[in-house]
Enzyme design. Sequence first.
Site, short mmCIF file in Angstrom:
data_model
loop_
_atom_site.label_atom_id
_atom_site.label_comp_id
_atom_site.label_asym_id
_atom_site.label_seq_id
_atom_site.Cartn_x
_atom_site.Cartn_y
_atom_site.Cartn_z
N LYS A 1 10.20 -4.85 10.90
CA LYS A 1 9.22 -4.97 9.82
C LYS A 1 8.09 -3.97 10.06
CE LYS A 1 10.06 -9.73 8.38
NZ LYS A 1 9.47 -11.08 8.17
N LYS B 1 16.09 -11.44 -10.20
CA LYS B 1 17.15 -12.30 -9.69
C LYS B 1 17.94 -12.97 -10.81
CE LYS B 1 14.66 -13.29 -5.40
NZ LYS B 1 14.03 -14.33 -4.54
N GLN C 1 0.77 -1.24 0.00
CA GLN C 1 0.00 0.00 0.00
C GLN C 1 0.80 1.29 0.00
OE1 GLN C 1 -3.42 2.33 2.66
NE2 GLN C 1 -3.02 0.18 3.05
N TYR D 1 4.42 -2.31 9.34
CA TYR D 1 3.05 -2.43 8.86
C TYR D 1 2.31 -1.15 9.26
CZ TYR D 1 3.46 -7.36 7.57
OH TYR D 1 3.82 -8.53 6.97
N GLU D 2 1.14 -0.97 8.66
CA GLU D 2 0.33 0.22 8.94
C GLU D 2 0.23 0.54 10.42
OE1 GLU D 2 -2.05 3.32 9.21
OE2 GLU D 2 -1.56 2.60 7.20
N ASP E 1 0.42 3.91 5.93
CA ASP E 1 0.70 3.51 4.55
C ASP E 1 0.39 4.64 3.56
OD1 ASP E 1 1.78 0.89 4.55
OD2 ASP E 1 -0.15 0.04 5.04
N ASN F 1 11.79 -10.97 -13.49
CA ASN F 1 12.53 -11.67 -12.44
C ASN F 1 13.89 -10.99 -12.31
OD1 ASN F 1 13.88 -13.36 -10.74
ND2 ASN F 1 13.71 -15.20 -12.02
N GLY G 1 -7.89 21.05 19.34
CA GLY G 1 -7.57 22.41 18.96
C GLY G 1 -8.07 23.41 19.98
N GLY G 2 -8.06 24.69 19.59
CA GLY G 2 -8.47 25.74 20.50
C GLY G 2 -9.97 25.82 20.73
N GLN G 3 -10.75 25.21 19.85
CA GLN G 3 -12.21 25.22 19.99
C GLN G 3 -12.66 23.81 20.37
OE1 GLN G 3 -13.40 28.22 19.73
NE2 GLN G 3 -11.55 29.08 18.83
#
Length: 412
Positions: free
Chosen positions: A135, A74, A17, A137-138, A167, A72, A245-247
């Site tokens: 490793k 490789k 992703q 992940y999200e 991601d 490929n 936030g401020g509000q």
Amino acid sequence: MTKALEGVRVLDMTHVQSGPSATQLLAWLGADVVKLEAPGGDITRRQLRDLPDVDSLYFTMLNCNKRSITLNTKSERGREILAELVRRSDVMVENFGPGAVDRMGFTWERIREINPRIVYASIKGFGEGPYTGFKAYEVVAQAMGGSMSTTGFEDGPPVATGAQIGDSGTGVHAVAGILAALFQRERTGRGQRVNVAMQHAVLNLCRVKVRDQQRLAHGPLAEYPNARGTAGAAEVPRSGNASGGGQPGWAVRCSPGGPNDYVYVIVQPAGWRPLSALIGRPELADDPGWATPESRLPKLGKMFQLIEEWSATLPKWEVLERLNAHGIPCGPILSTKEIVEDESLVANGMVVRVEHPERGTFTTVGSPLKLSDSPVDVVASPLLGEHNAQVYSGELGIGAEELRALKTDGVI
């Protein structure tokens, strides 16, 4: 009409992703994105399938407007072809594990030697240091970037957000870096390396929490509903649905009380008088204990309880209408079902129906980047290796006989 990135060739060596979200944005901006996949294909073609033997929605929704080739890398011939692809590209993007591209024989030094003008973007989980080999992940990125520790309610566990800030959030950051490098290349004639880490992107999106971490040294965070609990605290607490936030803001329940029957309400100073009248408590507008933002801060919980006693008697769309009539900032909590059926999002090109040659029509998210001179037409993601002949024969000049041999030998 010429697209913003027309003429820019992107060699897309990404998967899952974070990388595909970045290269899809580049494709929507007009770049020719060539997705290079191993002969088995991006793993997400097969993950979370809803139809047998058809590319999953996971894949199709992240790879629209691209071309697909298989290779490929490789094999010796595969690496030779990769070098030629690098030579012909303006941008190369990869999100393999640390060192994987180097082990293919394509260090940044070699890539720059092959093509001094290339912008080489790498998306990794973490920067250099003790986390480099982890490793990513999200939700790991959310955990380590400051999001999870500050999401949820104070009496509950850390919570992941449904937004893919680890991601796709990193993908947007990568696009910014790539575009900046392309712009600088116009002046220097040189490409450069772009590095973006998922942890770093999440941290950038959590900067208000880093702001609040520093504010703790000077007293409690009064705008938090659990403000008293922040007095003397060592770290920013989880604060439920507070606006941050401020509000002050909160999600208040509406009728009939379903899981998404809520409206998010922001209470600005100017909105308190009409809001107090709406909820049937007009006297609070002039009550010294309620009339000013400062007087309301110590009792935010009670304030939103009073608002909810009113909102819970009405459907969320009626609450929305009444609040908007007085200019009170608010928004309904929209479910995923409501979003994909929202005709305004369809009209704005954010919910898009796409024809796919194998799965038929599917719904995806359109481009959030709206350029007046570079409109986006979302087209289906490519089938695996769909453009092998187009790229290898039509553009690299590989003959039909060799192309067949490459396929037989497992090079493509």
